[in-house]
Scaffold this motif. Sequence first.
Motif, mmCIF file in Angstrom:
data_model
loop_
_atom_site.group_PDB
_atom_site.id
_atom_site.type_symbol
_atom_site.label_atom_id
_atom_site.label_comp_id
_atom_site.label_asym_id
_atom_site.label_seq_id
_atom_site.Cartn_x
_atom_site.Cartn_y
_atom_site.Cartn_z
ATOM 1 N N TYR A 199 0.809 -1.271 0.167
ATOM 2 C CA TYR A 199 0.007 0.022 -0.096
ATOM 3 C C TYR A 199 0.858 1.273 0.126
ATOM 4 O O TYR A 199 0.385 2.363 -0.489
ATOM 5 C CB TYR A 199 -0.910 -0.012 1.205
ATOM 6 N N ARG A 200 2.224 1.210 0.392
ATOM 7 C CA ARG A 200 2.920 2.413 0.515
ATOM 8 C C ARG A 200 3.203 2.827 -0.957
ATOM 9 O O ARG A 200 3.570 4.183 -0.838
ATOM 10 C CB ARG A 200 4.034 2.261 1.313
ATOM 11 N N GLN A 385 3.408 16.124 6.764
ATOM 12 C CA GLN A 385 2.243 15.376 6.634
ATOM 13 C C GLN A 385 0.841 16.148 6.699
ATOM 14 O O GLN A 385 -0.073 16.043 5.760
ATOM 15 C CB GLN A 385 2.165 14.333 7.674
ATOM 16 N N HIS A 390 4.123 13.421 1.100
ATOM 17 C CA HIS A 390 3.812 12.276 0.981
ATOM 18 C C HIS A 390 5.052 11.297 1.795
ATOM 19 O O HIS A 390 4.898 10.328 2.146
ATOM 20 C CB HIS A 390 3.440 11.723 -0.402
ATOM 21 N N THR A 406 10.451 5.667 12.254
ATOM 22 C CA THR A 406 9.312 5.459 13.065
ATOM 23 C C THR A 406 8.097 6.197 13.057
ATOM 24 O O THR A 406 7.028 5.974 12.966
ATOM 25 C CB THR A 406 9.531 4.431 14.334
ATOM 26 N N GLN A 409 6.616 6.875 9.671
ATOM 27 C CA GLN A 409 5.796 5.702 9.533
ATOM 28 C C GLN A 409 4.538 5.640 10.273
ATOM 29 O O GLN A 409 3.319 5.439 9.740
ATOM 30 C CB GLN A 409 6.453 4.246 9.650
ATOM 31 N N GLU A 410 4.462 6.302 11.634
ATOM 32 C CA GLU A 410 3.360 6.414 12.158
ATOM 33 C C GLU A 410 2.401 7.391 11.630
ATOM 34 O O GLU A 410 0.946 7.448 11.802
ATOM 35 C CB GLU A 410 3.853 6.762 13.816
ATOM 36 N N ASP A 412 2.207 7.838 8.505
ATOM 37 C CA ASP A 412 1.936 7.153 7.136
ATOM 38 C C ASP A 412 2.530 7.804 6.050
ATOM 39 O O ASP A 412 2.000 7.882 5.085
ATOM 40 C CB ASP A 412 0.298 7.047 6.851
ATOM 41 N N LEU A 413 3.757 8.289 6.348
ATOM 42 C CA LEU A 413 4.561 8.778 5.289
ATOM 43 C C LEU A 413 5.598 7.881 4.794
ATOM 44 O O LEU A 413 6.016 7.040 5.528
ATOM 45 C CB LEU A 413 5.514 10.035 5.912
ATOM 46 N N LEU A 414 5.797 7.943 3.582
ATOM 47 C CA LEU A 414 6.664 6.912 2.903
ATOM 48 C C LEU A 414 8.273 7.437 3.494
ATOM 49 O O LEU A 414 8.185 8.711 3.720
ATOM 50 C CB LEU A 414 6.922 7.001 1.352
ATOM 51 N N ASP A 437 11.351 3.016 2.254
ATOM 52 C CA ASP A 437 10.512 2.807 0.841
ATOM 53 C C ASP A 437 11.650 3.259 -0.283
ATOM 54 O O ASP A 437 11.243 2.830 -1.321
ATOM 55 C CB ASP A 437 9.301 3.759 0.748
ATOM 56 N N SER A 465 5.974 -0.984 15.832
ATOM 57 C CA SER A 465 4.544 -0.886 15.916
ATOM 58 C C SER A 465 3.819 -1.313 17.087
ATOM 59 O O SER A 465 2.451 -1.281 17.160
ATOM 60 C CB SER A 465 4.300 -1.467 14.561
#
Length: 671
Positions: A199-200, A385, A390, A406, A409-410, A412-414, A437, A465
């Motif tokens: 999905y990323r 964000q 993105h 981390t 990623q929390e 939801d950034l690449l 990514d 996570s």
Amino acid sequence: MNRSLLLSLLALCLLFVSGCALSAAEIEGDSPGECDDGTDNDQDGAADCDDDGCAADVACAGDDDDTAGDDDDTAGDDDDTAGDDDDSAAGDDDDSAGGDDDDATVTLDAPTVEGELSAGHYRPTWLWSVPTGASQFRYRVDNGAWTEVASSVTHYSSATDLSAGAHSFEVQAGDGSGSNWSASGSFSTTIEIFSANGYRWEGVERIMATSPQGEAAAVSCHNCYEDGESTPALNMSATLSAIDAAVAAGADLIELDIKVQGADWLVGHDDDGSTSGANLADVLASPSLTDIDQPLFIEIKETSPAVTDLEALIYLLTDAGYMTNGRPVVLRTFNGRIANLTYAKTAIDSGDFPLHENYVRYSVLYDSNEESNMGDFQTLLTNAQALGYHMVEFNRSTPNLFGLLTWAQELDLLTGVWTVPASMGEVFCAFFRNEVDVITTDYPVDSCRTVIEDDNSLLYLNVWSYGNGTNSVASYRADDTPYPLSVGGTNQPALVPSPQGEDLYGGYLDFNAAESDHLSTWDADNNASEGYFAGLVVNFDEFQLASGETGALLNKSDSGGFAFEVVGSGGGQLRFGVHAAGDYHYATYPVSSLNGTDSYYLIGAYDGDGAVRLWVNGSTSGTTSSSSMTAGVTQNNSPVVIGADPQGASATRYYGDNKIQMVTLQKWANH
């Protein structure tokens, strides 16, 4: 003269026999052609069909100016109230029936429709032209009901989600009557969601380099162009050669640095006024870029951007056929030049690019010393964000790097790291293959891709996570099959969450030496003639040990294997060693250069031919490698243990006081 009056006079003459002599009187219509010659032949004030003498003449057949219906002549419009006449005269008649008479209907051209051939979302948009004479439109999707709209409406976005697959769109122009419509202008859009990379990287058709655990880590060729030649033509030729080479090597992203010079966007590394760089428009038009599937990874170097510059850049890209489903464009800039992204996003969000706005990504690059305080640095990511960006990218040597990765990623950034060095770059491709990514590399692209995809995994876990109260975490071995490890029990580390602002964000395993905490995994042997690659993310609770003491981090050192540990000997050392050629051989780093506040990412590697090496936060500075040798690491039957040193199949020793978030272990050969 009235016909009845004439007859009366004749009768009187006969009655009185008075010798009254009456001459022959002219009657309208008693001679051929008198009813349509435009002349009052009998001088009674009425000509042609207006005279009663022509009532039966063929020229006056049908209805004239009475209210009985339409006349059939060609004289033009009648003046009655019966409705439209049936003649061929153009325009409306003058009666009260309304509407046009029965003359020829105006034919409207069909609108020309634009759309997305392939849409990576479920609510596609279509645009259409306005033909001459159009005063309204009607459209429909998939042969559904028509919807009528005013002529000012020239686009439609589906108001509801459409299903994956092909969908037809039709639009017709109308003249306002509600009954006269043009032929349909049409367009077919196929909704297809590219998700093979996870999905990323959803929306990218190309299959990125993928780790054994199924994580996509796109390889970007660093500075995939040339700007050191003396003329634009020479730099153009060299740039296309660099792109061709990167594509042949398997690059997933093509990185171009660009800047504005005058009215043109040029390809070049520095915004220094140089005009010798290749013109971006020419590069974009080359088959070297148009005929490939790699997304463009564009870093905007402009130091004094203007809104119009970035708007021109978006037009340049879209007009050249970029920003499409399956092949988005990533626009990037350093945080100190963030206006480049601000203006680019303003242009995209203006509504002028409805067919392309879903296929652009924005990325912010940060220097390693962007912020000294972790909380402030993480706030920069939060702001990125919130602005709709993105991706965030970091220097691989940034302190407390994993507290940033981390947290991103929390959000939801690449994430990405730059730049993997040309020498020994394989260790970073191996270490980051499950963590980010994008890997931007000066190390050969094909070699980095091979390392990412190498089927050499022995152990991997990252617990960031997991939340408080977790009693089991997933570890992985050869692939993406999870192997649970119990935590929080007797002689097991607790899973502890770390808040924003700390050197580590998210969960970590808290090893307590006094409680003999450790995690035993499995007997993960290397290939006999080769070595090991080991990596960890750790915060040292206790790193200054007494002489003779050892605190293990990740070990399989039972008369063989490897050891990643802290020892009190030698003034205190962090060391990675392997057992080869009958003895242990170590690379070391002084613990005096460590602290208990920051987190570190550590890499130790030996490939069976060369020295044992150690990296701390991406650097060999301060480390001491072993002497070079050629020998495979000695195999044993002990398991790999996190937080302790194995003794046989089940016993352990050398417990450490540390916080560990990530572990990776791989078979390692010469690269």
